[in-house]
Design an enzyme around this catalytic site. Structure first.
Site, short mmCIF file in Angstrom:
data_model
loop_
_atom_site.label_atom_id
_atom_site.label_comp_id
_atom_site.label_asym_id
_atom_site.label_seq_id
_atom_site.Cartn_x
_atom_site.Cartn_y
_atom_site.Cartn_z
N LYS A 171 -3.57 -6.61 1.14
CA LYS A 171 -2.48 -6.78 1.79
C LYS A 171 -1.47 -7.44 -0.02
O LYS A 171 -1.94 -8.90 -0.43
CB LYS A 171 -1.37 -7.53 2.71
CG LYS A 171 -0.40 -7.52 2.66
CD LYS A 171 0.54 -8.16 3.31
CE LYS A 171 2.22 -8.33 3.40
NZ LYS A 171 3.09 -9.54 4.23
N ALA A 210 8.83 -8.37 6.35
CA ALA A 210 9.86 -9.84 6.53
C ALA A 210 10.66 -9.70 7.16
O ALA A 210 10.78 -8.81 6.89
CB ALA A 210 9.40 -10.35 5.06
#
Length: 271
Positions: free
Chosen positions: A109, A196
């Site tokens: 990531k 997020a």
């Protein structure tokens, strides 16, 4: 097999050619200890677990507790991330270290941050890092803003997934701009995973109802009063949201529509 079980079996998440039953990805930071980390992640049902290489020991610090002892790679897909990196060079260096520590592991990531206050992605540096990493054989899942043009560029560079924010990291504000997420979902072919800003289970369900392929979260679980219970709630929310998306919601209408049939019913008002 009932309908939810059938849809789940036929509708697995595929990232970089590998199939996953769970569409929930979880982080490993902010827990009280490794035991709580383990219990929460087990409750979440997640199969992909992301690890901040700069902040968590996965073998680089000999003699210290190792996260991989409680989250073994034989059971989970470990997703090293570049949290804390503010330029492409540092991000690339960090993931090359992770590849060495994880015996050649390629799935990573990428996140390159713009500033320490907002933790908003620096997209020029993210694009530069993604280009280098893909050329170096990495399978890159890229954290990005909710800009459809940036998401498409990451896909064109060879990223295996794009991960637009719902809102700022750790903010718990939920999905601020569902319309941009919808455009990204419509325009890119690789998996789109919200990353997020998730605060509670309803946020995760909404992301899945929009058509996102999955959701990655950390603070929403680790920061809850009861992380294990919240992990369970998130698991169920992801499943419910995906099932609702596949089932197909009704259209929105300005006026009411009767739930029971009205054709052929006597009009008693005139009798």
């Amino acid at each position: 097999m009932n309908a939810p079980e059938r849809i789940a079996a036929e509708d697995a998440l595929v990232v970089a050619g590998k199939t996953y039953a769970s569409r929930l990805l979880v982080g490993t930071g902010k827990y009280r200890d490794f035991d709580e980390t383990r219990r929460a992640i087990e409750a979440s049902g997640a199969e992909i677990v992301t690890v901040a290489i700069r902040r968590t020991n996965i073998g680089q610090n000999a003699g210290e507790p190792n996260l991989l002892d409680v989250l073994p790679p034989s059971r989970y897909t470990i997703l090293p991330n570049t949290a804390g990196c503010y330029n492409a060079q540092d991000a690339v260096r960090t993931l090359r270290l992770a590849r060495e520590l994880l015996d050649g592991h390629a799935l990573v990531k990428l996140e390159v941050l713009g500033d320490a206050q907002s933790l908003y992605p620096n997209m020029p540096e993210t694009l530069a890092a993604a280009k280098t990493l893909v050329a170096d054989g990495f399978q890159v899942m890229a954290y990005c803003n909710d800009d459809p043009i940036m998401a498409k560029q990451l896909e064109e560079l060879g990223c295996v997934a794009v991960m637009p924010l719902a809102s700022l990291i750790g903010s718990g504000m939920g999905i601020i701009n569902p319309w941009n997420l919808q455009i990204i979902i419509d325009r890119v072919q690789v998996p789109v995973l919200v990353d997020a800003g998730i605060g509670t289970a309803s946020d995760a369900a909404i992301a899945m109802e929009l058509g996102c392929d999955g959701v990655l979260m950390n603070t929403a679980i680790a920061g809850a009063k009861d992380p294990v219970a919240m992990a369970t709630a998130m698991k169920l929310a992801i499943e419910a949201g995906r099932l609702a998306f596949k089932a197909g919601r009704i259209g929105k209408k300005l006026y009411a529509t009767a739930s029971s049939p009205i054709e052929g019913v006597p009009d008693w008002s005139t009798s």
